[in-house]
Design an enzyme around this catalytic site. Structure first.
Site, PDB file in Angstrom:
ATOM      1  N   HIS A 192       0.867  -1.194   0.000  1.00  0.00           N
ATOM      2  CA  HIS A 192       0.000   0.000   0.000  1.00  0.00           C
ATOM      3  C   HIS A 192       0.898   1.235   0.000  1.00  0.00           C
ATOM      4  O   HIS A 192       1.350   1.697   1.058  1.00  0.00           O
ATOM      5  CB  HIS A 192      -0.918  -0.038   1.231  1.00  0.00           C
ATOM      6  CG  HIS A 192      -1.922   1.073   1.278  1.00  0.00           C
ATOM      7  ND1 HIS A 192      -3.108   0.981   1.965  1.00  0.00           N
ATOM      8  CD2 HIS A 192      -1.935   2.314   0.728  1.00  0.00           C
ATOM      9  CE1 HIS A 192      -3.797   2.091   1.850  1.00  0.00           C
ATOM     10  NE2 HIS A 192      -3.087   2.937   1.101  1.00  0.00           N
TER      11      HIS A 192
ATOM     12  N   HIS B 147       1.328   4.947  -2.324  1.00  0.00           N
ATOM     13  CA  HIS B 147       0.982   5.859  -3.417  1.00  0.00           C
ATOM     14  C   HIS B 147       2.270   6.525  -3.871  1.00  0.00           C
ATOM     15  O   HIS B 147       2.895   7.249  -3.081  1.00  0.00           O
ATOM     16  CB  HIS B 147      -0.011   6.922  -2.944  1.00  0.00           C
ATOM     17  CG  HIS B 147      -1.271   6.341  -2.378  1.00  0.00           C
ATOM     18  ND1 HIS B 147      -2.409   6.160  -3.123  1.00  0.00           N
ATOM     19  CD2 HIS B 147      -1.558   5.864  -1.125  1.00  0.00           C
ATOM     20  CE1 HIS B 147      -3.359   5.618  -2.362  1.00  0.00           C
ATOM     21  NE2 HIS B 147      -2.859   5.421  -1.142  1.00  0.00           N
TER      22      HIS B 147
ATOM     23  N   HIS C 295      -9.572   1.303  -1.244  1.00  0.00           N
ATOM     24  CA  HIS C 295      -9.505   1.880   0.098  1.00  0.00           C
ATOM     25  C   HIS C 295     -10.918   1.796   0.686  1.00  0.00           C
ATOM     26  O   HIS C 295     -11.887   2.255   0.059  1.00  0.00           O
ATOM     27  CB  HIS C 295      -9.089   3.345   0.033  1.00  0.00           C
ATOM     28  CG  HIS C 295      -7.632   3.566  -0.241  1.00  0.00           C
ATOM     29  ND1 HIS C 295      -6.976   3.005  -1.288  1.00  0.00           N
ATOM     30  CD2 HIS C 295      -6.705   4.307   0.438  1.00  0.00           C
ATOM     31  CE1 HIS C 295      -5.707   3.388  -1.271  1.00  0.00           C
ATOM     32  NE2 HIS C 295      -5.515   4.180  -0.229  1.00  0.00           N
TER      33      HIS C 295
ATOM     34  N   GLU D  19     -11.214   3.388   6.019  1.00  0.00           N
ATOM     35  CA  GLU D  19     -10.186   4.280   6.588  1.00  0.00           C
ATOM     36  C   GLU D  19     -10.929   5.335   7.400  1.00  0.00           C
ATOM     37  O   GLU D  19     -10.707   5.481   8.592  1.00  0.00           O
ATOM     38  CB  GLU D  19      -9.369   4.910   5.441  1.00  0.00           C
ATOM     39  CG  GLU D  19      -8.260   5.857   5.902  1.00  0.00           C
ATOM     40  CD  GLU D  19      -7.544   6.532   4.720  1.00  0.00           C
ATOM     41  OE1 GLU D  19      -8.109   6.558   3.603  1.00  0.00           O
ATOM     42  OE2 GLU D  19      -6.412   7.042   4.929  1.00  0.00           O
TER      43      GLU D  19
ATOM     44  N   ASP E 145       1.808   3.979   2.941  1.00  0.00           N
ATOM     45  CA  ASP E 145       0.780   4.837   2.340  1.00  0.00           C
ATOM     46  C   ASP E 145       1.399   6.025   1.583  1.00  0.00           C
ATOM     47  O   ASP E 145       1.562   5.949   0.364  1.00  0.00           O
ATOM     48  CB  ASP E 145      -0.206   5.310   3.422  1.00  0.00           C
ATOM     49  CG  ASP E 145      -1.586   5.645   2.892  1.00  0.00           C
ATOM     50  OD1 ASP E 145      -1.828   5.433   1.691  1.00  0.00           O
ATOM     51  OD2 ASP E 145      -2.426   6.113   3.682  1.00  0.00           O
ATOM     52  N   ASP E 146       1.717   7.097   2.311  1.00  0.00           N
ATOM     53  CA  ASP E 146       2.300   8.304   1.705  1.00  0.00           C
ATOM     54  C   ASP E 146       3.466   8.760   2.580  1.00  0.00           C
ATOM     55  O   ASP E 146       3.369   9.751   3.315  1.00  0.00           O
ATOM     56  CB  ASP E 146       1.242   9.415   1.633  1.00  0.00           C
ATOM     57  CG  ASP E 146       0.026   8.984   0.839  1.00  0.00           C
ATOM     58  OD1 ASP E 146       0.107   8.952  -0.399  1.00  0.00           O
ATOM     59  OD2 ASP E 146      -0.994   8.642   1.470  1.00  0.00           O
TER      60      ASP E 146
HETATM   61  N1  ADE Z   1      -4.528   8.890  -1.672  1.00  0.00           N
HETATM   62  C1  ADE Z   1      -3.289   8.928  -1.170  1.00  0.00           C
HETATM   63  N2  ADE Z   1      -3.288   8.521   0.101  1.00  0.00           N
HETATM   64  C2  ADE Z   1      -4.578   8.197   0.406  1.00  0.00           C
HETATM   65  C3  ADE Z   1      -5.213   7.705   1.561  1.00  0.00           C
HETATM   66  N3  ADE Z   1      -4.562   7.443   2.695  1.00  0.00           N
HETATM   67  N4  ADE Z   1      -6.540   7.518   1.506  1.00  0.00           N
HETATM   68  C4  ADE Z   1      -7.224   7.776   0.398  1.00  0.00           C
HETATM   69  N5  ADE Z   1      -6.671   8.248  -0.709  1.00  0.00           N
HETATM   70  C5  ADE Z   1      -5.346   8.457  -0.708  1.00  0.00           C
HETATM   71 ZN    ZN Z   2      -3.694   4.827   0.618  1.00  0.00          ZN
END
Ligand code: ADE
Ligand code: ZN
Length: 346
Positions: free
Chosen positions: A20, A22, A200, A203, A281-282
């Site tokens: 996971h 991005h 997703h 969350e 994630d990011d």
């Molecule tokens: N795009 C990038 N990170 C995300 C996240 N945590 N949830 C939804 N969309 C995303």
């Molecule tokens: Zn994500």
């Protein structure tokens, strides 16, 4: 029993899969400024430090507003290559051996950046990482759920010449009020094309959204899935289908999905026999890559060696790779935990 420091060392050294991630969320402020400068883009923030101070989020939307601004500097194939190779080099140094990467084509198409530019830049870096480090990868095209299903269909059309380079499709961006059922038809078309499916869900959104991801989108795994724990029938179903949950601890903390790392539900998920995994994630926005996510969990919980092993094993088992590839990775993982059959932990 191993100490926390020993467990953190083990987590850093063990071979890992990240499921996971991005790619646009790996754009570190330094690279963001460098790319903006060469593309002659004037940023809203006067300096790297000013940008970093804006990285405080109360929820997913706060983050997404900055994330879309950040990615707007990406214009050329070289920009996508530089972004991707920087991430791959970083996680190669963290002993990641397999990655499954999301990209958000619609976030670039609307700025006039073609599908071809995006995918060629990303793919060039993925191929290079394979040659240089033996790192394997899958690429997941993600639809932005705040846009229409029609826009998702247009994106799928643009992706058609590149489908040999795409392994799966996902669903991301603002979750609330954009339930999976909004995208029923486009995911049906993707399934017909033989693409793997993930979304997703849970969350911020309610358990109902996870049910829709299962029943309507027919996902092969679930990204996040935290709110599944509110519904015992749902957790039983996720368990029955052996669906992997791609959990993102630091992301959850930074986006206020959890109040504290101590309260993170990942151990609970393991206790319920759910296939939870650890992911970043990011990472450029949430303060850490995969190893920092493991470290944060170990520091703030009583995570055991057996649970650490299970998390790493779940990631290889949930990866979209062949059974023999999984077996090879698990043999290497077992060596780190000094296991030989019959396994101490299953
Ligand atoms: N795009 C990038 N990170 C995300 C996240 N945590 N949830 C939804 N969309 C995303
Ligand atoms: Zn994500």
């Amino acid at each position: 029993m191993r100490t926390k420091i020993e467990l953190i060392t083990l987590a850093k050294q063990m071979p890992k899969a990240e499921l996971h991630l991005h790619i646009e969320g790996t754009l570190e402020p330094e690279l963001l400024f460098k790319i903006a400068s060469r593309n002659q883009i004037t940023l809203k923030y006067p300096s790297i430090d000013a940008l970093k101070t804006a990285y405080k989020f109360n929820n997913l939307q706060d983050f997404l507003d900055i994330y879309y601004q950040g990615m707007s500097v990406l214009l050329t194939e070289n920009d996508f290559y530089d972004l991707t190779i920087a991430y791959l080099a970083k996680v190669h140094a963290q002993n990641v051996v397999h990655v499954e990467i999301f990209f958000d084509p619609q976030g670039h198409l609307e700025r006039g950046v073609t599908f071809e530019i995006q995918i060629n830049g990303i793919k060039k870096a993925l191929d290079e990482a394979h040659i240089k480090w033996g790192m394997t990868s899958n690429l997941i095209m993600s639809f932005l759920r705040h846009l229409s299903e029609e826009s998702a269909f247009e994106t799928l059309e643009l992706a058609t010449p590149f489908l040999d380079k795409i392994d799966g499709v996902g669903l991301d961006s603002s979750e609330m009020n954009h339930p999976p059922k909004k995208f029923a038809e486009v995911f049906k078309a993707c399934r017909k094309l033989g693409l793997k499916i993930t979304a997703h869900a849970g969350e911020e959104g309610p358990p109902e959204y996870i049910w829709q991801a299962l029943d309507i989108l027919q996902v092969n795994r679930i990204d996040h899935g935290n709110r599944a724990l509110e519904d015992t029938q749902l957790t039983a179903e996720i368990q029955k289908q052996r669906l992997t949950l791609t959990v993102c601890p630091l992301s959850n903390l930074k986006l206020c999905v959890v109040d504290s790392m101590e309260g993170h539900p990942i151990q609970k998920m393991l206790q319920l026999n759910l296939n939870a995994t650890v992911n970043s994630d990011d990472p450029a926005y949430f303060g850490g890559y995969i190893n920092e996510n493991y470290q944060a969990l170990i520091e703030s919980s009583d995570l055991t060696e057996a649970e650490l092993y299970q998390l790493a094993k779940n990631a290889f088992e949930g990866a979209w790779i062949t059974t023999s590839e999984k077996t090879c990775h698990l043999v290497e993982l077992d060596k780190m935990f000094q296991k030989s059959p019959p396994y101490l932990y299953t």
